[in-house]
Design a protein around this motif. Structure first.
Motif, PDB file in Angstrom:
ATOM      1  N   VAL A   1       0.854  -1.185   0.000  1.00 14.91           N
ATOM      2  CA  VAL A   1       0.000   0.000   0.000  1.00 14.91           C
ATOM      3  C   VAL A   1       0.891   1.235   0.000  1.00 14.91           C
ATOM      4  O   VAL A   1       1.802   1.344   0.818  1.00 14.91           O
ATOM      5  CB  VAL A   1      -0.927   0.025   1.237  1.00 14.91           C
ATOM      6  CG1 VAL A   1      -1.764   1.300   1.242  1.00 14.91           C
ATOM      7  CG2 VAL A   1      -1.819  -1.208   1.280  1.00 14.91           C
ATOM      8  N   ARG A   2       0.643   2.172  -0.914  1.00 13.59           N
ATOM      9  CA  ARG A   2       1.369   3.444  -0.939  1.00 13.59           C
ATOM     10  C   ARG A   2       0.430   4.552  -0.475  1.00 13.59           C
ATOM     11  O   ARG A   2      -0.657   4.724  -1.019  1.00 13.59           O
ATOM     12  CB  ARG A   2       1.893   3.757  -2.342  1.00 13.59           C
ATOM     13  CG  ARG A   2       2.680   5.089  -2.400  1.00 13.59           C
ATOM     14  CD  ARG A   2       3.223   5.360  -3.790  1.00 13.59           C
ATOM     15  NE  ARG A   2       4.233   4.375  -4.177  1.00 13.59           N
ATOM     16  CZ  ARG A   2       5.510   4.471  -3.864  1.00 13.59           C
ATOM     17  NH1 ARG A   2       5.946   5.511  -3.155  1.00 13.59           N
ATOM     18  NH2 ARG A   2       6.364   3.552  -4.245  1.00 13.59           N
TER      19      ARG A   2
ATOM     20  N   GLN B   1      -5.993   4.602   3.930  1.00 16.30           N
ATOM     21  CA  GLN B   1      -5.783   4.439   2.491  1.00 16.30           C
ATOM     22  C   GLN B   1      -6.881   3.581   1.871  1.00 16.30           C
ATOM     23  O   GLN B   1      -7.333   2.612   2.477  1.00 16.30           O
ATOM     24  CB  GLN B   1      -4.418   3.784   2.221  1.00 16.30           C
ATOM     25  CG  GLN B   1      -3.241   4.520   2.841  1.00 16.30           C
ATOM     26  CD  GLN B   1      -3.204   5.992   2.479  1.00 16.30           C
ATOM     27  OE1 GLN B   1      -3.380   6.359   1.310  1.00 16.30           O
ATOM     28  NE2 GLN B   1      -2.983   6.833   3.475  1.00 16.30           N
TER      29      GLN B   1
ATOM     30  N   TYR C   1      -7.153   4.008  -2.063  1.00 17.55           N
ATOM     31  CA  TYR C   1      -6.839   4.019  -3.490  1.00 17.55           C
ATOM     32  C   TYR C   1      -5.807   2.939  -3.817  1.00 17.55           C
ATOM     33  O   TYR C   1      -4.937   2.622  -3.011  1.00 17.55           O
ATOM     34  CB  TYR C   1      -6.325   5.396  -3.919  1.00 17.55           C
ATOM     35  CG  TYR C   1      -7.372   6.478  -3.766  1.00 17.55           C
ATOM     36  CD1 TYR C   1      -8.442   6.565  -4.656  1.00 17.55           C
ATOM     37  CD2 TYR C   1      -7.313   7.391  -2.717  1.00 17.55           C
ATOM     38  CE1 TYR C   1      -9.416   7.546  -4.511  1.00 17.55           C
ATOM     39  CE2 TYR C   1      -8.276   8.370  -2.564  1.00 17.55           C
ATOM     40  CZ  TYR C   1      -9.327   8.437  -3.461  1.00 17.55           C
ATOM     41  OH  TYR C   1     -10.296   9.397  -3.304  1.00 17.55           O
ATOM     42  N   ASP C   2      -5.927   2.365  -4.989  1.00 16.02           N
ATOM     43  CA  ASP C   2      -5.037   1.310  -5.490  1.00 16.02           C
ATOM     44  C   ASP C   2      -5.188  -0.005  -4.715  1.00 16.02           C
ATOM     45  O   ASP C   2      -4.416  -0.933  -4.945  1.00 16.02           O
ATOM     46  CB  ASP C   2      -3.559   1.749  -5.450  1.00 16.02           C
ATOM     47  CG  ASP C   2      -3.294   2.924  -6.379  1.00 16.02           C
ATOM     48  OD1 ASP C   2      -3.972   3.003  -7.423  1.00 16.02           O
ATOM     49  OD2 ASP C   2      -2.432   3.750  -6.055  1.00 16.02           O
TER      50      ASP C   2
END
Length: 312
Positions: A162-163, A189, A191-192
């Protein structure tokens, strides 16, 4: 829930310290409030996570996290029901807002944030689910970060890379100890991630479980200074509505709730784009989830719907 876990270290001292620091407001709208105050269960509490700071009157605030904590009769289990923040709902009129269709996290903003925002959000949820709540809490994320640090960090397991869109930090797969800033960054988080907001909900549920586990592991009983710091941090991060129930009675009722009895629940739903706006809509009216939460059938519903249940 963390306060209930800490109650074993001295109920009277805990309540006295907590009462001196916590802000108390009427967070539940009248039509969202349970008229009874029986603590034998089942119980339903509304938990709202925001970036709000104590005394913050800025109306442009949205609820980043919305949880219904359902405790069946017997008070030996708890279900953390995450409400998708993009869920399309009918928001009632209030505080100059004319009412209408919008994402559920906008109800807090339409209500003006703070106490009135929580009331409009609770009224929206009551209309959607038919629930009447036994209490509510507004949680300040900065306070959660401080509590995690005072506990010495929490153990979180990352299942895929995860970024962070906030700090550009990369969370690699594996289990590790995270400090408050890292843990809060990770669980915000979406997104992605393959499940998007559903994965974010699961990570936030896991953080609550990790905090309870860590509170049990830490020897706060033998460190009164640290215990006082944790209690004050918890108190400073919360605004509560106990529905007229004495805090001591509530903590006593929930003291036997073990962390390993927590289960995460996601609302049966799916993403949909409407007029070029991304929403989440209920799948088959929630597939009976809200009926189960209102009554005594939540364990049966969880067993019949494993796709939407996570053991934390």
């Amino acid at each position: 829930m963390l306060l209930a876990g800490l109650a074993v270290f001295g109920l009277q001292a805990l309540t006295d310290r907590y009462d001196r620091t916590v802000l108390k407001e009427q967070l539940l709208a009248p039509d969202a409030r349970n008229a009874r105050t029986d603590l034998s269960g089942p119980l339903n509490y509304l938990l709202i996570g925001t970036d709000r700071r104590p005394g913050d009157t800025n109306p442009e605030q949205r609820a980043d996290t919305i949880l219904i904590v359902h405790v069946p009769a017997g008070l030996r289990q708890a279900y953390l029901v995450s409400i998708p923040r993009d869920l399309l709902v009918a928001i009632p009129a209030a505080n100059g807002y004319a009412g209408g269709q919008d994402k559920i996290n906008a109800a807090y903003e339409h209500g003006g944030g703070g106490e009135s925002g929580a009331q409009l959000l609770s009224a929206t949820l009551a209309r959607l689910t038919g629930l009447r709540f036994d209490g509510a809490a507004l949680v300040d994320f900065s306070g959660i970060r401080q509590v995690v640090d005072l506990l010495g960090g929490v153990r979180m397991c990352v299942d895929r890379e995860v970024r962070s869109i906030h700090t550009n930090r990369v969370f690699s797969p594996g289990c590790r100890q995270m400090n408050g800033a890292e843990a809060l960054d990770y669980v915000r988080q979406r997104y992605d991630l393959p499940g998007g907001d559903y994965d974010r909900q699961r990570h936030q549920q896991q953080l609550l479980r990790a905090m309870l586990d860590r509170a049990g592991e830490t020897r706060l009983r033998t460190n009164p200074v640290k215990l006082d710091q944790v209690i004050r941090a918890v108190g400073d991060s919360l605004t509560v509505d106990t529905n007229g129930v004495a805090l001591e009675d509530l903590l006593f009722a929930l003291r036997g709730l073990p962390p390993d009895a927590l289960k995460g629940v996601q609302v049966p739903s799916y993403p949909q784009v409407i007029d070029e706006v991304s929403y989440v809509v209920l799948d088959n009216g929630g597939n009976g989830l809200f009926d189960a939460v209102r009554g005594t059938r939540m364990p049966d519903w969880a067993q019949a719907n494993p796709r939407w249940v996570v053991r934390l």
